[in-house]
Design a protein around this motif. Sequence first.
Motif, PDB file in Angstrom:
ATOM      1  N   ARG A 322       0.846  -1.192   0.000  1.00 13.26           N
ATOM      2  CA  ARG A 322       0.000   0.000   0.000  1.00 13.26           C
ATOM      3  C   ARG A 322       0.887   1.250   0.000  1.00 13.26           C
ATOM      4  NH1 ARG A 322      -5.127   0.679   0.392  1.00 13.26           N
ATOM      5  NH2 ARG A 322      -5.467  -1.496   1.029  1.00 13.26           N
ATOM      6  N   LEU A 323       0.894   1.947  -1.127  1.00 11.48           N
ATOM      7  CA  LEU A 323       1.738   3.129  -1.282  1.00 11.48           C
ATOM      8  C   LEU A 323       1.039   4.356  -0.692  1.00 11.48           C
ATOM      9  CD1 LEU A 323       2.938   2.484  -4.940  1.00 11.48           C
ATOM     10  CD2 LEU A 323       3.984   1.724  -2.797  1.00 11.48           C
ATOM     11  N   ASP A 324       1.822   5.321  -0.263  1.00  7.30           N
ATOM     12  CA  ASP A 324       1.272   6.473   0.434  1.00  7.30           C
ATOM     13  C   ASP A 324       0.966   7.644  -0.489  1.00  7.30           C
ATOM     14  OD1 ASP A 324       1.575   5.079   2.845  1.00  7.30           O
ATOM     15  OD2 ASP A 324       3.666   5.728   3.035  1.00  7.30           O
ATOM     16  N   GLU A 325       1.065   7.415  -1.785  1.00  2.00           N
ATOM     17  CA  GLU A 325       0.823   8.500  -2.742  1.00  2.00           C
ATOM     18  C   GLU A 325       0.254   7.926  -4.036  1.00  2.00           C
ATOM     19  OE1 GLU A 325       4.406  10.231  -4.347  1.00  2.00           O
ATOM     20  OE2 GLU A 325       5.577   8.476  -3.744  1.00  2.00           O
ATOM     21  N   ILE A 326      -0.376   8.791  -4.807  1.00  2.00           N
ATOM     22  CA  ILE A 326      -0.876   8.393  -6.117  1.00  2.00           C
ATOM     23  C   ILE A 326       0.294   8.426  -7.100  1.00  2.00           C
ATOM     24  CG2 ILE A 326      -2.441   8.966  -8.010  1.00  2.00           C
ATOM     25  CD1 ILE A 326      -3.854   7.936  -5.534  1.00  2.00           C
ATOM     26  N   ILE A 327       0.563   7.282  -7.709  1.00  2.00           N
ATOM     27  CA  ILE A 327       1.713   7.167  -8.612  1.00  2.00           C
ATOM     28  C   ILE A 327       1.346   7.627 -10.020  1.00  2.00           C
ATOM     29  CG2 ILE A 327       3.440   5.597  -9.569  1.00  2.00           C
ATOM     30  CD1 ILE A 327       3.635   6.101  -6.542  1.00  2.00           C
ATOM     31  N   VAL A 386      10.189   0.227  -3.635  1.00  2.00           N
ATOM     32  CA  VAL A 386      11.501   0.138  -2.997  1.00  2.00           C
ATOM     33  C   VAL A 386      11.685   1.268  -1.980  1.00  2.00           C
ATOM     34  CG1 VAL A 386      13.991   0.239  -3.387  1.00  2.00           C
ATOM     35  CG2 VAL A 386      12.543  -1.059  -4.954  1.00  2.00           C
ATOM     36  N   GLU A 387      11.143   2.447  -2.299  1.00  2.00           N
ATOM     37  CA  GLU A 387      11.251   3.564  -1.362  1.00  2.00           C
ATOM     38  C   GLU A 387      10.525   3.255  -0.056  1.00  2.00           C
ATOM     39  OE1 GLU A 387      10.236   8.366  -1.116  1.00  2.00           O
ATOM     40  OE2 GLU A 387       9.971   7.268  -3.006  1.00  2.00           O
ATOM     41  N   LYS A 388       9.375   2.616  -0.161  1.00  2.00           N
ATOM     42  CA  LYS A 388       8.642   2.261   1.052  1.00  2.00           C
ATOM     43  C   LYS A 388       9.272   1.074   1.766  1.00  2.00           C
ATOM     44  CE  LYS A 388       4.195   1.125   3.013  1.00  2.00           C
ATOM     45  NZ  LYS A 388       2.732   1.108   2.878  1.00  2.00           N
ATOM     46  N   ASN A 389       9.883   0.153   1.004  1.00  2.00           N
ATOM     47  CA  ASN A 389      10.487  -1.056   1.577  1.00  2.00           C
ATOM     48  C   ASN A 389      11.964  -1.098   1.179  1.00  2.00           C
ATOM     49  OD1 ASN A 389       7.780  -2.547   2.385  1.00  2.00           O
ATOM     50  ND2 ASN A 389       7.497  -1.855   0.282  1.00  2.00           N
ATOM     51  N   PRO A 390      12.820  -0.328   1.841  1.00  2.00           N
ATOM     52  CA  PRO A 390      14.226  -0.206   1.420  1.00  2.00           C
ATOM     53  C   PRO A 390      14.982  -1.523   1.373  1.00  2.00           C
ATOM     54  CG  PRO A 390      13.663   1.470   3.057  1.00  2.00           C
ATOM     55  CD  PRO A 390      12.510   0.518   2.999  1.00  2.00           C
ATOM     56  N   TYR A 391      14.542  -2.509   2.158  1.00  2.00           N
ATOM     57  CA  TYR A 391      15.233  -3.801   2.178  1.00  2.00           C
ATOM     58  C   TYR A 391      15.131  -4.528   0.832  1.00  2.00           C
ATOM     59  CZ  TYR A 391      10.462  -5.484   2.984  1.00  2.00           C
ATOM     60  OH  TYR A 391       9.120  -5.739   2.867  1.00  2.00           O
ATOM     61  N   LEU A 392      14.225  -4.058  -0.031  1.00  2.00           N
ATOM     62  CA  LEU A 392      14.072  -4.693  -1.346  1.00  2.00           C
ATOM     63  C   LEU A 392      15.138  -4.230  -2.343  1.00  2.00           C
ATOM     64  CD1 LEU A 392      10.192  -4.569  -1.862  1.00  2.00           C
ATOM     65  CD2 LEU A 392      11.593  -6.529  -1.207  1.00  2.00           C
ATOM     66  N   LYS A 393      15.866  -3.198  -2.003  1.00  2.00           N
ATOM     67  CA  LYS A 393      16.866  -2.668  -2.932  1.00  2.00           C
ATOM     68  C   LYS A 393      17.910  -3.739  -3.251  1.00  2.00           C
ATOM     69  CE  LYS A 393      19.876   1.320  -3.717  1.00  2.00           C
ATOM     70  NZ  LYS A 393      20.411   2.588  -3.158  1.00  2.00           N
ATOM     71  N   GLY A 394      18.120  -3.969  -4.532  1.00  2.00           N
ATOM     72  CA  GLY A 394      19.081  -4.971  -4.973  1.00  2.00           C
ATOM     73  C   GLY A 394      18.512  -6.371  -5.072  1.00  2.00           C
ATOM     74  N   SER A 395      17.256  -6.564  -4.604  1.00  2.00           N
ATOM     75  CA  SER A 395      16.651  -7.907  -4.627  1.00  2.00           C
ATOM     76  C   SER A 395      15.599  -8.069  -5.717  1.00  2.00           C
ATOM     77  CB  SER A 395      16.004  -8.218  -3.271  1.00  2.00           C
ATOM     78  OG  SER A 395      16.972  -8.246  -2.250  1.00  2.00           O
ATOM     79  N   LEU A 396      15.151  -6.950  -6.316  1.00  2.00           N
ATOM     80  CA  LEU A 396      14.154  -7.035  -7.373  1.00  2.00           C
ATOM     81  C   LEU A 396      14.827  -7.109  -8.735  1.00  2.00           C
ATOM     82  CD1 LEU A 396      11.520  -4.442  -6.105  1.00  2.00           C
ATOM     83  CD2 LEU A 396      11.612  -6.905  -5.698  1.00  2.00           C
ATOM     84  N   CYS A 397      14.157  -7.782  -9.665  1.00  2.00           N
ATOM     85  CA  CYS A 397      14.669  -7.940 -11.030  1.00  2.00           C
ATOM     86  C   CYS A 397      16.093  -8.500 -11.011  1.00  2.00           C
ATOM     87  CB  CYS A 397      14.623  -6.607 -11.777  1.00  2.00           C
ATOM     88  SG  CYS A 397      12.977  -5.861 -11.813  1.00  2.00           S
ATOM     89  N   ASN A 398      16.303  -9.442 -10.099  1.00  4.24           N
ATOM     90  CA  ASN A 398      17.635 -10.012  -9.901  1.00  4.24           C
ATOM     91  C   ASN A 398      17.569 -11.524  -9.740  1.00  4.24           C
ATOM     92  OD1 ASN A 398      20.432  -9.866  -9.609  1.00  4.24           O
ATOM     93  ND2 ASN A 398      20.315  -9.569  -7.382  1.00  4.24           N
ATOM     94  N   ASP A 399      16.497 -12.128 -10.291  1.00  4.44           N
ATOM     95  CA  ASP A 399      16.368 -13.589 -10.304  1.00  4.44           C
ATOM     96  C   ASP A 399      16.385 -14.199  -8.899  1.00  4.44           C
ATOM     97  OD1 ASP A 399      15.969 -15.978 -11.647  1.00  4.44           O
ATOM     98  OD2 ASP A 399      18.111 -16.401 -11.833  1.00  4.44           O
ATOM     99  N   GLN A 400      15.707 -13.543  -7.957  1.00  2.00           N
ATOM    100  CA  GLN A 400      15.702 -14.034  -6.583  1.00  2.00           C
ATOM    101  C   GLN A 400      14.626 -15.086  -6.326  1.00  2.00           C
ATOM    102  OE1 GLN A 400      17.757 -13.228  -3.771  1.00  2.00           O
ATOM    103  NE2 GLN A 400      19.002 -12.636  -5.532  1.00  2.00           N
ATOM    104  N   GLY A 401      13.584 -15.115  -7.169  1.00  2.00           N
ATOM    105  CA  GLY A 401      12.436 -15.974  -6.887  1.00  2.00           C
ATOM    106  C   GLY A 401      12.779 -17.426  -6.703  1.00  2.00           C
ATOM    107  N   ILE A 402      13.638 -17.956  -7.561  1.00  2.48           N
ATOM    108  CA  ILE A 402      13.968 -19.381  -7.521  1.00  2.48           C
ATOM    109  C   ILE A 402      14.710 -19.747  -6.241  1.00  2.48           C
ATOM    110  CG2 ILE A 402      16.221 -19.244  -8.691  1.00  2.48           C
ATOM    111  CD1 ILE A 402      13.497 -21.722  -9.675  1.00  2.48           C
TER     112      ILE A 402
END
Length: 563
Positions: A322-327, A386-402
Amino acid sequence: MSESANHHGIKSRQCGATMIEVWHSRPLDVHRWSDHPEINGLVGKVFDSLTDEQKKNIRGRSNNKGRASGKAHLKVLLLDLYVGWKTNPDMCIGVARGKDAYKVNSRYNALHISSRLPKVIDALEEVGLLECEKGINFRDGKPGKNRTSRIKATPQLERMFEDIYFEPFEIDLHHNEECIILSEKDVSTDGTKRTQYLEYDDTAETVRMRELLRQYNDLLEETYIDIPTLSEPWVVREKKNGDIQFVPVDQTGKFVRRIFSRGSFDLNGRFYGGWWQNIEKDRRREITINNVRTVEVDYRGVHLAILTAQKGEGLTEDDPYRLDEIIIPGFSEEEQRPITKQLALTSINAKDDKSAFKAFRAAQPAGSREKSLKDRQLSLFLDALVEKNPYLKGSLCNDQGIHLMNIDSRITEKIISAFLKEKKPILTVHDSYIVCEFDVPFLIQTMIKASKEVLGQDIFFTQSGKTVYELIKDLSPEQIKYDPNLEHPILNGTGLKEKDAPLRYIDYKKMGAGDLVNLSSTIYQPTETTPQYRDRLIRFINYRMKRFNQTNWLKNINHHKNK
């Protein structure tokens, strides 16, 4: 040969006297086996109907380079056709005819079925027992859907099946079938990707995992799993590409495998195979286990929670999506949330931004506003996430799912193990779990413990159907006990006790056998059932009580009745 479409929109081909719906199919299962006298009699009768030349084509010595005999091939084929005819007579079976489709000495081919099988199929077609529709393979980039050949019993063979008087679940449906699978994607000569299973040498760990799954599949085999509102034992669903899929809902589709990916036991490892994984969540709410209503509980945002734990962050009850602004103008905060959630899930599994955005759009309904979102617009959502969840930085679009799937599979394994120790049935849908209503509190306790053991902290969860608190209120005080050492923030403020009260769960050992099984009690029984469901249930109970003395839930029934 003519082509038409039935009322479900499925294309059919008229072959002789039999209608083959080529997309209403399932793959041939080569692990069926039975030494039942009626089956042996059927195999002998069919074999005797063949010409000498046909017998010669399929006959072989049982140990001919590891291959099964011609009659063994015939038996496996007839058994799977029989199971298909009994469970869904309109469904056809997909069969690969290429020689490379059957590796005789593979761990994934326990009955040593070989490329002799297509010869058996040809022989049965020639004598009028099978209808066949050859497969299609579009090469050189030509448009169309590739598919294997399709086969279906003719009325002549179906009349032979009518003389057999036993249920499909009386057959050994998964004879010595491998349940620990190591897979990888392979690119075929026509450029399409296909999954292939890899051979591997056993280790102490693969032996341990296989033994746990063997016990789990044994428990599922004796468990009755159904949807009581169904007259016919299948669910019809529309796939994202518009195709209609028939999902059999019966006791032949309960075998579970654990599949690892990319040739590594450190990647994936989730549990696959039960029919309940192939139906919509709304339909899963109707599932009963041993004629008891169920509840599905799932970890909330499991992969985000795992990433949180890996970065040393603590749990928060704040909604990460849930983002805090209209994107983007035109989308409300409520409409943004599913966009952000879907984009987060695709980004965790994707190797780069472009593939994440492509996967996001592919998952959206045709004609929706979401499907028309451009890469630059989706980038704005991703940046805000990522701004709301800083811990995601470097983990998205990086083939982490598997990698994350391997971690959540280890959590699921611990949950299954805990239920096995108590001889309690549980159905898994990756990061969610379906159990009998009276087992929900025990499940929550187990989920908390499992996530702490794997991640070092517990994960928030959500559930469908009745809440834990409604379930507890249905019980008498003597059926409830307390664990003062176990707490979870989601249980706060229930009104049952003071805030931060310890988790309450049902002491199932203090419940009578009748309450556990509920055939003589209406507390947990489904409120709506069809006559066909009751008939299916009774046939299964009669079979288990006649053939097995150790069916746990039925043993409880007998104990209750004899008290």
